[in-house]
Scaffold this active site. Sequence first.
Site, PDB file in Angstrom:
ATOM      1  N   LYS A   1       0.849  -1.190   0.000  1.00 32.70           N
ATOM      2  CA  LYS A   1       0.000   0.000   0.000  1.00 32.70           C
ATOM      3  C   LYS A   1       0.888   1.245   0.000  1.00 32.70           C
ATOM      4  CE  LYS A   1      -4.592   0.101   2.157  1.00 32.70           C
ATOM      5  NZ  LYS A   1      -5.327   0.338   3.424  1.00 32.70           N
TER       6      LYS A   1
HETATM    7  O1  G3P Z   1      -8.496   0.906   4.443  1.00 40.26           O
HETATM    8  C1  G3P Z   1      -8.710   2.262   4.759  1.00 40.26           C
HETATM    9  C2  G3P Z   1      -9.615   2.347   5.935  1.00 40.26           C
HETATM   10  O2  G3P Z   1      -9.073   1.612   7.008  1.00 40.26           O
HETATM   11  C3  G3P Z   1      -9.854   3.763   6.400  1.00 40.26           C
HETATM   12  O3  G3P Z   1     -11.068   3.737   7.087  1.00 40.26           O
HETATM   13  O4  G3P Z   1     -12.714   4.476   8.754  1.00 40.26           O
HETATM   14  O5  G3P Z   1     -10.270   5.122   9.003  1.00 40.26           O
HETATM   15  O6  G3P Z   1     -11.685   6.142   7.188  1.00 40.26           O
HETATM   16  P1  G3P Z   1     -11.457   4.928   8.061  1.00 40.26           P
END
Ligand code: G3P
Length: 218
Positions: free
Chosen positions: A83
Amino acid sequence: MKIFLDTADTNEVRKFLDAGLVDGITTNPTLIANSGRNLFEVITELSQMVMGPISAEVTATDWQGMVTEGRKLAKISKYVTVKVPLTFDGLKACHALISEGIMVNVTLCFSSTQALLAAKAGATFISPFVGRLDDISINGMKLIEKICNIYANYPSINTQVLVASVRHPLHVVEAAQLGADIVTIPTKVLEQMIKHPLTDKGLESFLNDWNSTGQSIL
Ligand code: G3P
């Protein structure tokens, strides 16, 4: 549509593997920190469990550092997807790693122009963060619609749209309706997708009526 789990909690992953619901995993530095475990141990265990793409994020910000870290992460397992953030250095690192046969997930995507450039850089996956756009009153799923439409215009684009930052089941439904390739979801959202009060009520009613017959299948 493929379903990835967005977690570094191997116990949570194990719960859903047996139902054949998990096609891959995405992690990020926050999820690894929350797990309280070593990055390499977690990614190794997830690779052995899931046998599908496992995203592990670099932490360098310069493209050479990202490539060095990405090569080391890719050595963990053939399932590892490196990533990289959607920055200029991230795009350079993406192009370099892809040229070495390493899968790349370009993350922290918030615009269709970013997604177009990630595809140009040869990304395996692009991760637009829909929830974080919703959080600032921008319709995240509209971005997914734009990206899917743009990518559909060019058969030469092989980058898979991996909808990330998913907050609830309706994000998953909309992603499927738009034809996104993958959603990566927290285990909480997967559990919400399964549950329905009418299913629970109907099952209770069936079993009560069955029990009144005094019969047994076994
Ligand atoms: O894979 C990306 C994800 O983990 C981000 O999610 O909820 O932190 O915006 P969030």
